[in-house]
Design a protein around this motif. Structure first.
Motif, PDB file in Angstrom:
ATOM      1  N   PHE A   1      91.448 124.044 -28.844  1.00 63.47           N
ATOM      2  CA  PHE A   1      91.774 122.708 -29.329  1.00 63.47           C
ATOM      3  C   PHE A   1      91.104 122.404 -30.679  1.00 63.47           C
ATOM      4  N   ALA A   2      89.791 122.689 -30.776  1.00 61.61           N
ATOM      5  CA  ALA A   2      89.064 122.370 -32.015  1.00 61.61           C
ATOM      6  C   ALA A   2      89.671 123.131 -33.195  1.00 61.61           C
ATOM      7  N   GLU A   3      90.039 124.391 -32.929  1.00 66.82           N
ATOM      8  CA  GLU A   3      90.630 125.231 -33.986  1.00 66.82           C
ATOM      9  C   GLU A   3      91.949 124.637 -34.504  1.00 66.82           C
ATOM     10  N   LYS A   4      92.792 124.191 -33.553  1.00 69.41           N
ATOM     11  CA  LYS A   4      94.098 123.594 -33.928  1.00 69.41           C
ATOM     12  C   LYS A   4      93.878 122.307 -34.714  1.00 69.41           C
ATOM     13  N   CYS A   5      92.892 121.531 -34.238  1.00 68.96           N
ATOM     14  CA  CYS A   5      92.585 120.253 -34.884  1.00 68.96           C
ATOM     15  C   CYS A   5      92.114 120.499 -36.322  1.00 68.96           C
ATOM     16  N   LYS A   6      91.269 121.529 -36.478  1.00 67.62           N
ATOM     17  CA  LYS A   6      90.739 121.861 -37.800  1.00 67.62           C
ATOM     18  C   LYS A   6      91.883 122.296 -38.727  1.00 67.62           C
ATOM     19  N   ALA A   7      92.810 123.113 -38.177  1.00 66.38           N
ATOM     20  CA  ALA A   7      93.937 123.587 -38.998  1.00 66.38           C
ATOM     21  C   ALA A   7      94.756 122.397 -39.477  1.00 66.38           C
ATOM     22  N   ALA A   8      94.953 121.389 -38.580  1.00 71.08           N
ATOM     23  CA  ALA A   8      95.722 120.202 -38.972  1.00 71.08           C
ATOM     24  C   ALA A   8      94.972 119.429 -40.058  1.00 71.08           C
ATOM     25  N   ALA A   9      93.633 119.327 -39.889  1.00 64.24           N
ATOM     26  CA  ALA A   9      92.824 118.601 -40.883  1.00 64.24           C
ATOM     27  C   ALA A   9      92.939 119.282 -42.239  1.00 64.24           C
ATOM     28  N   GLU A  10      92.855 120.622 -42.229  1.00 63.24           N
ATOM     29  CA  GLU A  10      92.923 121.357 -43.502  1.00 63.24           C
ATOM     30  C   GLU A  10      94.296 121.244 -44.150  1.00 63.24           C
ATOM     31  N   ALA A  11      95.327 121.212 -43.284  1.00 65.90           N
ATOM     32  CA  ALA A  11      96.696 121.123 -43.814  1.00 65.90           C
ATOM     33  C   ALA A  11      97.075 119.675 -44.134  1.00 65.90           C
ATOM     34  N   GLN A  12      96.136 118.734 -43.861  1.00 65.13           N
ATOM     35  CA  GLN A  12      96.417 117.300 -44.085  1.00 65.13           C
ATOM     36  C   GLN A  12      97.684 116.886 -43.351  1.00 65.13           C
ATOM     37  N   SER A  13      97.808 117.414 -42.117  1.00 64.22           N
ATOM     38  CA  SER A  13      99.025 117.162 -41.339  1.00 64.22           C
ATOM     39  C   SER A  13      98.714 116.164 -40.215  1.00 64.22           C
ATOM     40  N   CYS A  14      99.736 115.555 -39.660  1.00 64.74           N
ATOM     41  CA  CYS A  14      99.537 114.740 -38.458  1.00 64.74           C
ATOM     42  C   CYS A  14      99.314 115.676 -37.280  1.00 64.74           C
ATOM     43  N   PHE A  15      98.619 115.176 -36.274  1.00 65.24           N
ATOM     44  CA  PHE A  15      98.299 116.011 -35.122  1.00 65.24           C
ATOM     45  C   PHE A  15      98.529 115.174 -33.862  1.00 65.24           C
ATOM     46  N   ALA A  16      99.257 115.753 -32.890  1.00 75.92           N
ATOM     47  CA  ALA A  16      99.593 114.967 -31.697  1.00 75.92           C
ATOM     48  C   ALA A  16      99.093 115.648 -30.434  1.00 75.92           C
ATOM     49  N   VAL A  17      98.678 114.828 -29.475  1.00 75.14           N
ATOM     50  CA  VAL A  17      98.324 115.354 -28.153  1.00 75.14           C
ATOM     51  C   VAL A  17      99.185 114.628 -27.135  1.00 75.14           C
ATOM     52  N   LEU A  18      99.881 115.400 -26.287  1.00 73.25           N
ATOM     53  CA  LEU A  18     100.773 114.813 -25.276  1.00 73.25           C
ATOM     54  C   LEU A  18     100.283 115.206 -23.888  1.00 73.25           C
ATOM     55  N   LEU A  19     100.277 114.237 -22.977  1.00 69.29           N
ATOM     56  CA  LEU A  19      99.941 114.541 -21.586  1.00 69.29           C
ATOM     57  C   LEU A  19     101.168 114.238 -20.747  1.00 69.29           C
ATOM     58  N   LEU A  20     101.538 115.141 -19.843  1.00 69.53           N
ATOM     59  CA  LEU A  20     102.675 114.831 -18.978  1.00 69.53           C
ATOM     60  C   LEU A  20     102.290 115.033 -17.530  1.00 69.53           C
ATOM     61  N   ASP A  21     102.837 114.183 -16.694  1.00 66.78           N
ATOM     62  CA  ASP A  21     102.430 114.172 -15.292  1.00 66.78           C
ATOM     63  C   ASP A  21     103.679 113.965 -14.436  1.00 66.78           C
ATOM     64  N   ILE A  22     103.847 114.825 -13.412  1.00 70.45           N
ATOM     65  CA  ILE A  22     105.038 114.715 -12.561  1.00 70.45           C
ATOM     66  C   ILE A  22     104.981 113.395 -11.774  1.00 70.45           C
ATOM     67  N   ASP A  23     106.113 112.722 -11.697  1.00 72.20           N
ATOM     68  CA  ASP A  23     106.161 111.431 -10.984  1.00 72.20           C
ATOM     69  C   ASP A  23     106.261 111.656  -9.476  1.00 72.20           C
ATOM     70  N   HIS A  24     105.487 110.870  -8.751  1.00 70.00           N
ATOM     71  CA  HIS A  24     105.519 110.879  -7.275  1.00 70.00           C
ATOM     72  C   HIS A  24     105.471 112.299  -6.713  1.00 70.00           C
ATOM     73  N   PHE A  25     104.611 113.075  -7.278  1.00 66.92           N
ATOM     74  CA  PHE A  25     104.542 114.472  -6.846  1.00 66.92           C
ATOM     75  C   PHE A  25     104.078 114.587  -5.398  1.00 66.92           C
ATOM     76  N   LYS A  26     103.230 113.633  -5.032  1.00 64.42           N
ATOM     77  CA  LYS A  26     102.697 113.645  -3.659  1.00 64.42           C
ATOM     78  C   LYS A  26     103.844 113.572  -2.647  1.00 64.42           C
ATOM     79  N   GLN A  27     104.893 112.806  -3.039  1.00 62.43           N
ATOM     80  CA  GLN A  27     106.031 112.668  -2.112  1.00 62.43           C
ATOM     81  C   GLN A  27     106.735 114.007  -1.898  1.00 62.43           C
ATOM     82  N   ILE A  28     106.826 114.807  -2.978  1.00 64.36           N
ATOM     83  CA  ILE A  28     107.467 116.127  -2.838  1.00 64.36           C
ATOM     84  C   ILE A  28     106.638 116.976  -1.873  1.00 64.36           C
ATOM     85  N   ASN A  29     105.325 116.964  -2.092  1.00 63.89           N
ATOM     86  CA  ASN A  29     104.425 117.744  -1.223  1.00 63.89           C
ATOM     87  C   ASN A  29     104.501 117.276   0.217  1.00 63.89           C
TER      88      ASN A  29
END
Ligand SMILES: Nc1nc2c(ncn2[C@@H]2O[C@H](COP(=O)(O)OP(=O)(O)OP(=O)(O)O)[C@@H](O)[C@H]2O)c(=O)[nH]1
Length: 386
Positions: free
Chosen positions: A237-265
């Motif tokens: 992560f730090a390496e990617k962040c540094k590359a974005a900083a050096e490239a003066q680029s925007c950097f995004a972090v996305l989190l995804l979570d399955i909905d109502h997964f407990k119900q499937i289980n």
């Protein structure tokens, strides 16, 4: 099979070893050989001075000196670019090495043979036999891990004088010939033993290296989905962040979570939940590219993605692509097709980007994910990083 292939396969190092170990061995053998190359001209020059050959027969003595210096120069040229050659084409590099290895021992062996019958060399006869035997033994043991070199050197050095003595026997022949045979046999057998130890160690080193490589991959791979795990994400992560900083680029972090997964289980069992997680991992593998996106199973039914993006619109597009793509997955389980949805939260960093806050950035994406869940799930929410 063509003759060239037969020669190359006979020359080859054990095939079980990886290319890098064979390359390393060849580079090491050439370095060892090069360390002894100066011994040939140096020994000859010393013999010439000691036995007064430069005065007695200047022309042939200088010609032989010149010949040894030419061999030395050719070996030096090979030595200087050898590592590059080995890395480019291992077989050709080995062939070039063996071809340039031969002239030194052949010349010394020939001089020893000639000294038995040539007037100008006769005073140097004993010295030449001595340095031939010493250099032959030293070079054979020095290069014994190479099976061709360890046979080539004694044969090329000792056989010519031996043949000469056999064809034109003199008083010393009955003593010298059996001694030469014992000398060569002993040299070849003992160097074979040293060589076996070297390659056994090289094989053991290779096994340890393979095991370490496979452990390294396992330690950063999620065992269920086979995509990278959280440890891998944090490592890069730090390496990617540094590359974005050096490239003066925007950097995004996305989190995804399955909905109502407990119900499937709870409804269909853990195996069904596992099938969904595996399908989600495969989907991310198809959609994202490791060269541009850092992604991992973050834990449980939560996944994370980090990447350089052009702008807010770009990250929103990726988030929607993930969310919609997952809602369209159909996962075969028993005799049914499962489908599920996920919620995505993301945060966007705009330049200038500092590099020392992965937990805060992820916490920000987590807040966005919480908002997506609160907004009814199967949706996307983003928050700007402050
Ligand atoms: N099958 C399976 N289930 C897992 C695994 N890891 C975590 N879980 C399950 O994931 C479920 C997570 O449930 P919750 O945290 O209540 O979340 P949810 O049901 O998805 O509800 P929301 O996130 O609020 O939509 C639990 O039932 C865990 O047992 C896994 O590796 N395999």
């Amino acid at each position: 099979m063509r003759v060239k292939d037969v020669v190359l396969s006979w020359m080859a190092f054990p095939e079980t070893l990886s290319l890098s170990i064979r390359q390393q061995a060849l580079i090491e053998i050439e370095r060892r050989a090069f360390a002894g190359v100066a011994a040939y001209p140096a020994s000859w020059i010393i013999v010439c001075y000691a036995e007064n050959l430069y005065h007695a027969a200047p022309l042939p003595s200088l010609a032989v000196t010149g010949w040894f210096l030419v061999i030395f120069a050719a070996r030096l040229a090979l030595h200087l670019k050898y590592e590059r050659q080995v890395l480019r084409q291992i077989e050709t590099a080995r062939l070039a090495f063996l071809l340039l290895l031969a002239p030194g021992p052949i010349s010394l062996g020939a001089l020893s043979a000639l000294s038995l019958s040539t007037d100008w060399l006769y005073p140097a006869h004993d010295s030449l036999i001595l340095i031939t035997a010493v250099l032959c033994a030293a070079a054979t043991l020095n290069l014994c891990v190479d099976r061709i070199a360890r046979i080539l050197i004694p044969v090329l050095t000792v056989v010519p004088p031996a043949i000469f003595l056999a064809l034109a026997p003199d008083d010393e022949s009955p003593t010298i010939l059996p001694l030469a045979a014992i000398f060569v046999t002993y040299l070849i057998v003992s160097s074979e033993n040293i060589s076996r130890d070297y390659w056994t160690l090289a094989e053991a080193r290779q096994r340890i290296q393979d095991q370490a490589d496979s452990n390294r991959v396992l330690s950063v791979t999620d065992h269920l989905t086979s995509i990278p795990n959280r440890l891998y994400f944090y490592q890069l992560f730090a390496e990617k962040c540094k590359a974005a900083a050096e490239a003066q680029s925007c950097f995004a972090v996305l989190l995804l979570d399955i909905d109502h997964f407990k119900q499937i289980n709870d409804g269909l069992g853990h195996a069904a939940g596992d099938a969904c997680l595996i399908a989600l991992g495969a989907f991310l593998n198809r959609l994202l590219s490791p060269a541009c996106h850092l992604f991992a199973r973050y834990g449980g039914e939560e996944f994370i993605v980090a990447a350089q993006v052009k702008d807010a619109g770009d990250v929103a597009r990726i988030a929607h692509e993930i969310c919609e793509g997952i809602s369209m997955l159909r996962v075969p389980f028993d005799d049914q097709l499962l489908n599920f949805t996920c919620s995505v939260g993301y945060t966007l960093l705009t330049p200038p980007i500092a590099e020392d806050y992965p937990d805060r950035v992820i916490a920000s994406a987590d807040r966005a994910l919480y908002e997506a869940k609160r907004a009814g799930r199967n949706t996307v929410r983003g928050v700007a990083w402050q």
